[in-house]
Design an enzyme around this catalytic site. Structure first.
Site, PDB file in Angstrom:
ATOM      1  N   CYS A   2      -8.691  -2.964   4.362  1.00  0.00           N
ATOM      2  CA  CYS A   2      -9.857  -2.830   5.232  1.00  0.00           C
ATOM      3  C   CYS A   2     -10.255  -1.356   5.358  1.00  0.00           C
ATOM      4  O   CYS A   2      -9.409  -0.501   5.553  1.00  0.00           O
ATOM      5  CB  CYS A   2      -9.654  -3.372   6.646  1.00  0.00           C
ATOM      6  SG  CYS A   2      -9.263  -5.110   6.688  1.00  0.00           S
ATOM      7  N   ARG A  27     -10.217  -0.185  -0.471  1.00  0.00           N
ATOM      8  CA  ARG A  27      -9.292  -0.587   0.595  1.00  0.00           C
ATOM      9  C   ARG A  27      -9.375  -2.086   0.884  1.00  0.00           C
ATOM     10  O   ARG A  27      -8.536  -2.646   1.578  1.00  0.00           O
ATOM     11  CB  ARG A  27      -9.623   0.176   1.878  1.00  0.00           C
ATOM     12  CG  ARG A  27      -9.545   1.668   1.756  1.00  0.00           C
ATOM     13  CD  ARG A  27      -9.882   2.317   3.084  1.00  0.00           C
ATOM     14  NE  ARG A  27      -8.875   2.018   4.069  1.00  0.00           N
ATOM     15  CZ  ARG A  27      -7.814   2.771   4.298  1.00  0.00           C
ATOM     16  NH1 ARG A  27      -7.636   3.876   3.610  1.00  0.00           N
ATOM     17  NH2 ARG A  27      -6.930   2.435   5.206  1.00  0.00           N
ATOM     18  N   TRP A  74     -10.177  -6.754   3.808  1.00  0.00           N
ATOM     19  CA  TRP A  74      -9.132  -7.392   3.004  1.00  0.00           C
ATOM     20  C   TRP A  74      -8.463  -8.377   3.954  1.00  0.00           C
ATOM     21  O   TRP A  74      -7.789  -7.979   4.902  1.00  0.00           O
ATOM     22  CB  TRP A  74      -8.145  -6.340   2.505  1.00  0.00           C
ATOM     23  CG  TRP A  74      -7.128  -6.858   1.547  1.00  0.00           C
ATOM     24  CD1 TRP A  74      -7.255  -6.940   0.184  1.00  0.00           C
ATOM     25  CD2 TRP A  74      -5.817  -7.351   1.851  1.00  0.00           C
ATOM     26  NE1 TRP A  74      -6.098  -7.464  -0.362  1.00  0.00           N
ATOM     27  CE2 TRP A  74      -5.206  -7.726   0.637  1.00  0.00           C
ATOM     28  CE3 TRP A  74      -5.101  -7.531   3.029  1.00  0.00           C
ATOM     29  CZ2 TRP A  74      -3.929  -8.247   0.568  1.00  0.00           C
ATOM     30  CZ3 TRP A  74      -3.814  -8.065   2.974  1.00  0.00           C
ATOM     31  CH2 TRP A  74      -3.249  -8.412   1.747  1.00  0.00           C
ATOM     32  N   ASN A 100      -8.935  -2.283  11.506  1.00  0.00           N
ATOM     33  CA  ASN A 100      -8.035  -2.308  10.352  1.00  0.00           C
ATOM     34  C   ASN A 100      -6.622  -2.412  10.902  1.00  0.00           C
ATOM     35  O   ASN A 100      -6.206  -1.554  11.670  1.00  0.00           O
ATOM     36  CB  ASN A 100      -8.210  -1.021   9.529  1.00  0.00           C
ATOM     37  CG  ASN A 100      -7.162  -0.886   8.445  1.00  0.00           C
ATOM     38  OD1 ASN A 100      -6.655  -1.881   7.939  1.00  0.00           O
ATOM     39  ND2 ASN A 100      -6.834   0.345   8.083  1.00  0.00           N
ATOM     40  N   GLY A 101      -5.906  -3.464  10.517  1.00  0.00           N
ATOM     41  CA  GLY A 101      -4.546  -3.636  11.028  1.00  0.00           C
ATOM     42  C   GLY A 101      -4.299  -5.092  11.391  1.00  0.00           C
ATOM     43  O   GLY A 101      -5.036  -5.978  10.945  1.00  0.00           O
ATOM     44  N   GLU A 485       7.089  -0.507 -14.572  1.00  0.00           N
ATOM     45  CA  GLU A 485       5.758   0.005 -14.224  1.00  0.00           C
ATOM     46  C   GLU A 485       4.700  -0.517 -15.200  1.00  0.00           C
ATOM     47  O   GLU A 485       3.591  -0.883 -14.799  1.00  0.00           O
ATOM     48  CB  GLU A 485       5.799   1.545 -14.187  1.00  0.00           C
ATOM     49  CG  GLU A 485       4.492   2.248 -13.888  1.00  0.00           C
ATOM     50  CD  GLU A 485       3.832   1.836 -12.573  1.00  0.00           C
ATOM     51  OE1 GLU A 485       4.445   1.123 -11.779  1.00  0.00           O
ATOM     52  OE2 GLU A 485       2.664   2.199 -12.390  1.00  0.00           O
ATOM     53  N   LYS A 489       1.497  -2.803 -14.093  1.00  0.00           N
ATOM     54  CA  LYS A 489       0.112  -2.438 -14.394  1.00  0.00           C
ATOM     55  C   LYS A 489      -0.595  -3.622 -15.034  1.00  0.00           C
ATOM     56  O   LYS A 489      -1.708  -3.965 -14.683  1.00  0.00           O
ATOM     57  CB  LYS A 489       0.026  -1.244 -15.354  1.00  0.00           C
ATOM     58  CG  LYS A 489       0.322   0.121 -14.812  1.00  0.00           C
ATOM     59  CD  LYS A 489      -0.644   0.639 -13.777  1.00  0.00           C
ATOM     60  CE  LYS A 489      -0.274   0.164 -12.409  1.00  0.00           C
ATOM     61  NZ  LYS A 489       0.530   0.974 -11.571  1.00  0.00           N
ATOM     62  N   GLU A 492      -1.189  -6.682 -12.516  1.00  0.00           N
ATOM     63  CA  GLU A 492      -2.109  -6.502 -11.394  1.00  0.00           C
ATOM     64  C   GLU A 492      -3.565  -6.365 -11.816  1.00  0.00           C
ATOM     65  O   GLU A 492      -4.456  -6.725 -11.054  1.00  0.00           O
ATOM     66  CB  GLU A 492      -1.688  -5.326 -10.509  1.00  0.00           C
ATOM     67  CG  GLU A 492      -1.834  -3.970 -11.120  1.00  0.00           C
ATOM     68  CD  GLU A 492      -1.347  -2.848 -10.207  1.00  0.00           C
ATOM     69  OE1 GLU A 492      -1.520  -2.951  -8.990  1.00  0.00           O
ATOM     70  OE2 GLU A 492      -0.806  -1.861 -10.725  1.00  0.00           O
ATOM     71  N   HIS A 508      20.854 -12.033 -21.142  1.00  0.00           N
ATOM     72  CA  HIS A 508      21.397 -12.816 -20.037  1.00  0.00           C
ATOM     73  C   HIS A 508      20.351 -13.745 -19.430  1.00  0.00           C
ATOM     74  O   HIS A 508      20.502 -14.194 -18.296  1.00  0.00           O
ATOM     75  CB  HIS A 508      21.971 -11.879 -18.969  1.00  0.00           C
ATOM     76  CG  HIS A 508      23.073 -11.023 -19.503  1.00  0.00           C
ATOM     77  ND1 HIS A 508      24.352 -11.488 -19.691  1.00  0.00           N
ATOM     78  CD2 HIS A 508      23.061  -9.740 -19.952  1.00  0.00           C
ATOM     79  CE1 HIS A 508      25.097 -10.510 -20.203  1.00  0.00           C
ATOM     80  NE2 HIS A 508      24.328  -9.445 -20.376  1.00  0.00           N
ATOM     81  N   LYS A 607      -5.853  -1.048  -1.809  1.00  0.00           N
ATOM     82  CA  LYS A 607      -5.218   0.213  -2.190  1.00  0.00           C
ATOM     83  C   LYS A 607      -4.108   0.626  -1.235  1.00  0.00           C
ATOM     84  O   LYS A 607      -3.052   1.057  -1.659  1.00  0.00           O
ATOM     85  CB  LYS A 607      -6.291   1.304  -2.248  1.00  0.00           C
ATOM     86  CG  LYS A 607      -5.792   2.648  -2.718  1.00  0.00           C
ATOM     87  CD  LYS A 607      -5.510   2.636  -4.202  1.00  0.00           C
ATOM     88  CE  LYS A 607      -4.912   3.907  -4.704  1.00  0.00           C
ATOM     89  NZ  LYS A 607      -4.193   3.701  -5.974  1.00  0.00           N
TER      90      LYS A 607
HETATM   91  C1  F6R Z   1       0.412  -0.600  -8.001  1.00  0.00           C
HETATM   92  C2  F6R Z   1       0.173  -0.028  -6.706  1.00  0.00           C
HETATM   93  C3  F6R Z   1       1.012  -0.488  -5.572  1.00  0.00           C
HETATM   94  C4  F6R Z   1       1.408   0.715  -4.700  1.00  0.00           C
HETATM   95  C5  F6R Z   1       2.141   0.233  -3.447  1.00  0.00           C
HETATM   96  C6  F6R Z   1       2.633   1.375  -2.601  1.00  0.00           C
HETATM   97  O1  F6R Z   1      -0.412  -0.063  -8.958  1.00  0.00           O
HETATM   98  O2  F6R Z   1      -0.692   0.773  -6.535  1.00  0.00           O
HETATM   99  O3  F6R Z   1       2.137  -1.172  -6.009  1.00  0.00           O
HETATM  100  O4  F6R Z   1       2.210   1.564  -5.443  1.00  0.00           O
HETATM  101  O5  F6R Z   1       1.289  -0.576  -2.685  1.00  0.00           O
HETATM  102  O6  F6R Z   1       1.575   2.158  -2.150  1.00  0.00           O
HETATM  103  P1  F6R Z   1       1.800   3.634  -1.633  1.00  0.00           P
HETATM  104  O7  F6R Z   1       2.305   4.430  -2.775  1.00  0.00           O
HETATM  105  O8  F6R Z   1       0.456   4.071  -1.170  1.00  0.00           O
HETATM  106  O9  F6R Z   1       2.808   3.546  -0.535  1.00  0.00           O
END
Ligand code: F6R
Length: 612
Positions: A2, A27, A74, A100-101, A485, A489, A492, A508, A607
């Protein structure tokens, strides 16, 4: 999670608020709404979908006014729909709120309000809060500021809120606890937002509201007090962010721009911190702990998602160079276990946004047990850097694409520097050894530049495997977090299922998945486990898996067996993750865009995750 924005001043509020909401869509982007007041009346517009849907919906309607609040959502409580969109209104439709929250005790509060005749139009926790404020104002016959204060004392949960009273349109009231809120100070105008992105083009000076503070905001007046009524003197910060940093700069998406920015962001991240000639690392943010660091014998890293993967790379680096035992924890699990934390432990919280709710909660637990807390964050002034004892900013610049890219590489760079710093303070690494390592670290940005030049080749590989239903990413040593990682990527942004696994663990279980349909991406660079990874590749090959290998330039052995390969420049094993992650980011990016996915705003994701 949000985005909220408010404006009060002399300009037309609508364009400021809509533009701001678009900038904050990273966001949250499942619905949007704006409440705006003008001399003759009030308008409230809400629509499921992106801000552009709201714009279409309001085309030709009255959008005039110099005071407004807006929200991009969101969803947490209630599906994305017109009626669940913010702003939400009080029973008498006089007060309007953006939030937001999460209000955790909303159900109990709602029950009481229902018995007092309140009727609700949405399924949200936010609507309950504005009804509660209205109820308290009516009961106590008090002004709105006091009603907000009293209501927030009854609320459990996290919030950043802005409230507009259509009957008193010369003020806004804002408050925060656990969710970020920043106030921009202009000449006879104020801006309020979840972060500085929507307001940086208008103001230079901002105030970051602290937890439990409430602000009364008028065109030319700002007063802040705590929830316990103590008046606060606001601390004004000057913004250093440049507007261009928030634009796509000729790239199709923020994600691609941010992938290509990595050489620059790594240079910015290391500037003033490494001195190769002298064989020295300086980290101003933690220098007061230099002596203490020589005594630390246990480090706990807490983080979520990509930041957690960076932490795993950090574990290899810190254990190897600084010879300190490291545990890497998902913040969301750590906070609900009964973790053993000692006073002489060091907890390092890693977070791009600095606002992740679980990471903040993990910090609080460690703080209460007396541990020293460091933060590694990107967003300056966010909640985590403000709640830790010390820390190091990554200086990656704003990361707008929802999928983390440059945040990851800069976090790994900072962890590398922390490992070197501790080793230097403990006398484990002599200046001459550090000179060699730092010279190599200094060359990483240009080596990444060479990987970026392979973009078209990587796109071709992406085209070959774009229809995969599932992908496996395998690596050993610090290649394992790189594999994790890479897989994150891909899933997502392309919605293809992907798993990262330690290559040796494949036998395994996951080996059962392998057939000719299954692309298996190997981190197979020249390092101490190179031969072992080759054996794992042969095992996959024998089961007809399609092999895509990240190899070191000049490699011959893996190239012979792989179906596709991407060469990366040779480097010290310690720095391999910084380079090897980049082709995986590009591979995921191209697979997603070829499949028509919106990489900057993947479905269901936001985000910064400010709710647990
Ligand atoms: C993946 C991604 C998320 C963030 C996670 C933590 O691409 O962006 O997995 O890494 O939500 O967010 P931060 O780093 O802002 O605490």
């Amino acid at each position: 999670m949000c985005g909220i924005i408010g404006y009060i001043g002399h300009r037309d509020a609508w364009p400021i608020v809509t533009r701001g909401l678009k900038k904050m869509e990273y966001r949250g982007y499942d619905s949007a709404g704006i409440a705006i007041v003008n001399d003759v009346g009030f308008n409230l517009y809400k629509k499921a979908g992106k801000v552009s849907s709201l714009e279409q919906f309001t085309d030709g309607k009255d959008k005039s006014g110099k005071i407004a609040i807006g929200h991009t959502r969101w969803a947490t409580h209630g599906e994305p729909s017109d009626c669940n969109s913010h702003p939400h209104s009080s029973n008498d439709k006089r007060l309007h709120i953006i939030h937001n929250g999460i209000i955790e005790n909303y159900a109990v509060l709602k029950e009481t309000l229902l018995t007092r005749g309140h009727q609700f139009d949405s399924d949200t926790d936010t609507e309950v809060l504005i009804h509660l404020i209205e109820e308290i104002q009516n009961m106590e016959q008090t002004d709105l500021l006091e009603a907000v204060r009293l209501a927030l004392n009854e609320v459990i949960g996290a919030y950043a809120i802005v409230i507009l009273d259509r009957g008193n349109p010369d003020q806004l009231i804002a408050a925060r606890k656990g969710s970020p809120l920043v106030i921009g100070i202009g000449a006879d105008e104020h801006f309020i937002a979840s972060d500085v992105t929507p307001i940086v083009e208008y103001v230079k000076n901002v105030i970051y509201l602290n937890d439990n503070e409430i602000a009364l905001i008028k065109t030319n007046q700002l007063s802040i007090k705590q929830r316990n009524n103590v008046v606060q003197t606001p601390l004004v910060h000057e913004l250093e962010l440049k507007l261009e940093e928030l634009e796509k700069g000729g790239f199709d998406d923020f994600m691609l721009k941010e992938i290509f920015e990595q050489p620059r962001s790594l240079i910015d991240c290391m500037r003033g911190r490494i001195y190769p000639k002298e064989g020295k690392v300086e980290l101003g943010g933690i220098k007061h702990y230099a002596d203490k660091l020589t005594q630390i014998d246990r480090i706990i890293i807490v983080a979520c998602g990509t930041s957690w993967h960076a932490g795993l790379v950090g574990e290899y680096l810190i254990e190897k160079f600084a010879q300190v035992s490291v545990e890497v924890e998902y913040a969301s699990e750590f906070r609900y276990r009964h973790p053993i934390i000692r006073k002489d432990d060091l907890l390092i919280a890693i977070s791009q946004s600095g606002e992740t709710a679980d990471t903040i909660a993990a910090i609080e637990i460690a703080k209460n047990k007396g541990a020293t807390i460091f933060g590694i964050c990107n967003v300056v002034g966010a909640s985590i850097p403000r709640s830790t004892d010390a820390g190091v900013y990554t200086h990656a610049g704003p990361e707008i694409g929802v999928a983390s890219t440059k945040a990851f590489t800069t976090q790994v760079a900072i962890l590398t520097l922390i490992a070197f710093y501790i080793a230097q303070q403990k006398g484990i690494l002599a200046p001459a050894e550090l000179t060699v390592l730092l010279n190599e670290l200094n060359s990483i940005p240009s080596k990444i530049q060479r990987v970026l030049a392979e973009n078209e080749h990587i796109k071709d590989i992406a085209f070959e495997i774009k229809d995969a239903k599932s992908c496996l990413y395998l690596g050993r040593g610090s290649g394992f977090p790189v594999a994790l990682e890479g897989a994150l990527k891909l899933k997502e942004i392309s919605y293809i299922h992907a798993e990262g696994y330690p290559a040796a663990e494949m036998k395994h279980g996951p080996i059962a998945l392998i057939d000719e349909e299954m692309p298996v991406i190997f981190i197979a660079t020249k390092n101490s486990s190179y031969e072992k990874v080759i054996s794992n590749i042969r095992e996959v090959k024998a089961r007809k898996g399609k092999i895509i290998a990240i190899v070191t330039e000049g490699d011959i052995h893996v190239k012979e067996i792989a179906d596709y390969y991407i060469e990366i420049p040779d480097t010290d094993e310690a720095f391999m993750p910084l380079i090897a992650t980049v082709p995986l980011q590009l591979l995921a990016y191209h697979m997603a865009t070829i499949r028509g996915c919106n990489v900057d705003q993947p479905r269901n994701l936001a985000k910064s995750v400010t709710v647990e």
